[in-house]
Design a protein around this motif. Structure first.
Motif, mmCIF file in Angstrom:
data_model
loop_
_atom_site.group_PDB
_atom_site.id
_atom_site.type_symbol
_atom_site.label_atom_id
_atom_site.label_comp_id
_atom_site.label_asym_id
_atom_site.label_seq_id
_atom_site.Cartn_x
_atom_site.Cartn_y
_atom_site.Cartn_z
ATOM 1 N N PRO A 133 54.811 13.576 26.831
ATOM 2 C CA PRO A 133 54.186 14.110 28.049
ATOM 3 C C PRO A 133 52.674 14.313 27.907
ATOM 4 C CG PRO A 133 56.227 15.285 27.577
ATOM 5 C CD PRO A 133 55.949 14.409 26.386
ATOM 6 N N GLN A 134 52.214 14.477 26.675
ATOM 7 C CA GLN A 134 50.771 14.686 26.464
ATOM 8 C C GLN A 134 49.949 13.431 26.720
ATOM 9 O OE1 GLN A 134 51.465 16.828 22.522
ATOM 10 N NE2 GLN A 134 49.669 17.913 23.303
ATOM 11 N N ILE A 135 50.613 12.273 26.846
ATOM 12 C CA ILE A 135 49.864 11.096 27.318
ATOM 13 C C ILE A 135 50.363 10.702 28.717
ATOM 14 C CG2 ILE A 135 49.250 10.221 25.012
ATOM 15 C CD1 ILE A 135 51.414 7.917 25.726
ATOM 16 N N GLY A 185 47.370 26.105 18.114
ATOM 17 C CA GLY A 185 46.534 25.445 19.106
ATOM 18 C C GLY A 185 47.249 24.209 19.595
ATOM 19 N N CYS A 186 46.738 23.616 20.679
ATOM 20 C CA CYS A 186 47.421 22.473 21.299
ATOM 21 C C CYS A 186 46.375 21.478 21.785
ATOM 22 C CB CYS A 186 48.253 22.974 22.471
ATOM 23 S SG CYS A 186 49.079 21.682 23.412
ATOM 24 N N LEU A 187 46.654 20.193 21.576
ATOM 25 C CA LEU A 187 45.713 19.147 22.012
ATOM 26 C C LEU A 187 45.569 19.109 23.534
ATOM 27 C CD1 LEU A 187 46.818 16.219 19.651
ATOM 28 C CD2 LEU A 187 44.819 17.697 19.376
ATOM 29 N N SER A 188 46.537 19.705 24.250
ATOM 30 C CA SER A 188 46.479 19.730 25.710
ATOM 31 C C SER A 188 45.915 21.039 26.254
ATOM 32 C CB SER A 188 47.874 19.489 26.300
ATOM 33 O OG SER A 188 48.301 18.184 25.992
ATOM 34 N N GLN A 237 59.045 22.918 16.575
ATOM 35 C CA GLN A 237 59.237 23.891 17.653
ATOM 36 C C GLN A 237 58.214 23.687 18.769
ATOM 37 O OE1 GLN A 237 60.308 27.962 15.771
ATOM 38 N NE2 GLN A 237 59.727 26.691 14.030
ATOM 39 N N HIS A 238 56.974 23.434 18.409
ATOM 40 C CA HIS A 238 55.913 23.216 19.396
ATOM 41 C C HIS A 238 56.203 21.952 20.231
ATOM 42 C CE1 HIS A 238 51.494 23.468 20.560
ATOM 43 N NE2 HIS A 238 51.774 22.224 20.907
ATOM 44 N N GLU A 239 56.630 20.891 19.554
ATOM 45 C CA GLU A 239 56.841 19.614 20.259
ATOM 46 C C GLU A 239 58.086 19.635 21.135
ATOM 47 O OE1 GLU A 239 54.302 17.597 20.265
ATOM 48 O OE2 GLU A 239 53.391 18.842 18.707
ATOM 49 N N ASP A 261 59.258 22.188 22.575
ATOM 50 C CA ASP A 261 58.827 22.969 23.746
ATOM 51 C C ASP A 261 58.117 22.064 24.755
ATOM 52 O OD1 ASP A 261 59.803 25.427 22.957
ATOM 53 O OD2 ASP A 261 57.860 26.283 22.380
ATOM 54 N N HIS A 262 57.218 21.201 24.274
ATOM 55 C CA HIS A 262 56.520 20.268 25.175
ATOM 56 C C HIS A 262 57.519 19.460 25.994
ATOM 57 C CE1 HIS A 262 52.210 20.365 24.713
ATOM 58 N NE2 HIS A 262 52.241 20.256 23.407
ATOM 59 N N LEU A 263 58.613 19.034 25.365
ATOM 60 C CA LEU A 263 59.582 18.181 26.059
ATOM 61 C C LEU A 263 60.348 18.951 27.130
ATOM 62 C CD1 LEU A 263 60.912 16.096 23.035
ATOM 63 C CD2 LEU A 263 58.913 15.681 24.474
ATOM 64 N N ASN A 304 46.076 20.749 15.234
ATOM 65 C CA ASN A 304 46.544 20.902 16.608
ATOM 66 C C ASN A 304 47.595 19.874 16.966
ATOM 67 O OD1 ASN A 304 45.052 23.214 17.364
ATOM 68 N ND2 ASN A 304 43.243 21.945 17.138
ATOM 69 N N LYS A 305 48.382 20.220 18.020
ATOM 70 C CA LYS A 305 49.561 19.426 18.302
ATOM 71 C C LYS A 305 49.802 19.237 19.811
ATOM 72 C CE LYS A 305 50.808 22.715 15.138
ATOM 73 N NZ LYS A 305 49.912 23.815 15.457
HETATM 74 ZN ZN ZN Z 1 50.764 20.888 22.174
#
Ligand code: ZN
Length: 183
Positions: free
Chosen positions: A52-54, A106-109, A148-150, A152-154, A182-183
């Motif tokens: 989703p980040q792209i 932190g997050c790249l988005s 866990q971070h990724e 969550d993104h989904l 960052n992720k």
């Molecule tokens: Zn992120």
């Protein structure tokens, strides 16, 4: 060049769909994976990225070789060559430790914003890789945090939804070596 989408983009809030088995290995899916890799690797501090980040609402995330270099070590091309980009398709967390740790995340988005977040110290994930092979991996430390971070993104969740003590890094107070994952 594919860019990492930012907080105001609604795609980050969608629940991403599963990848169908017949999509694995197709040029379309391989292109998405390649675009994720390019977008992440273009960020000096990128250690992982979710589709989703792209702008692709699919259940895929990727971990950079950078994630396997200890935080106190310098990242060099030679060290990076020892590790592969790991791809997780339709990932499911199957185990989380009850022991948690409080982390700076932190997050790249969500560029420039950091916060404190509580995550399980260990996590186990099951997924399929880009060749369709089933994979299972247990992790602690940064990799467990990434799982866990990724995931969550989904599900349309961003770390800022859960984090406390959010703070902004400006160029003046930025310490790249400390905030470089960052992720
Ligand atoms: Zn992120």
């Amino acid at each position: 060049m594919v860019k990492v989408v930012q907080l105001d983009n609604p795609v980050l809030r969608q629940k991403a769909r599963e990848v169908a088995p017949e999509e694995i290995g197709t040029p379309q899916l391989n292109k998405i994976i390649d675009d994720m890799k390019k977008a992440m690797d273009a960020c000096y501090d990128g250690v992982a990225i979710a589709a989703p980040q792209i702008g692709k609402s699919l259940r895929i995330f990727m971990v950079s070789p950078k994630a396997f270099i200890p935080p106190d070590e310098e990242i060099t091309d030679e060290k990076l060559k020892k590790f592969k980009h790991l791809i997780f398709i339709n990932p499911k967390i199957t185990k989380l430790s009850t022991k948690t740790v409080r982390l700076d995340e932190g997050c790249l988005s969500v560029r420039g914003i950091f916060g404190k977040i509580r995550r399980s110290e260990k996590a186990t994930i099951e997924a399929i890789d880009e060749t369709g092979k089933k994979i299972s991996r247990g992790a602690s430390g940064l990799l467990a945090e990434i799982f866990q971070h990724e995931t969550d993104h989904l599900d349309g969740i961003l770390f800022v939804d859960k984090a406390t003590d959010l703070y902004q890094l400006t160029q003046e107070n930025e310490v790249p070596e400390k905030k470089s994952k960052n992720k």
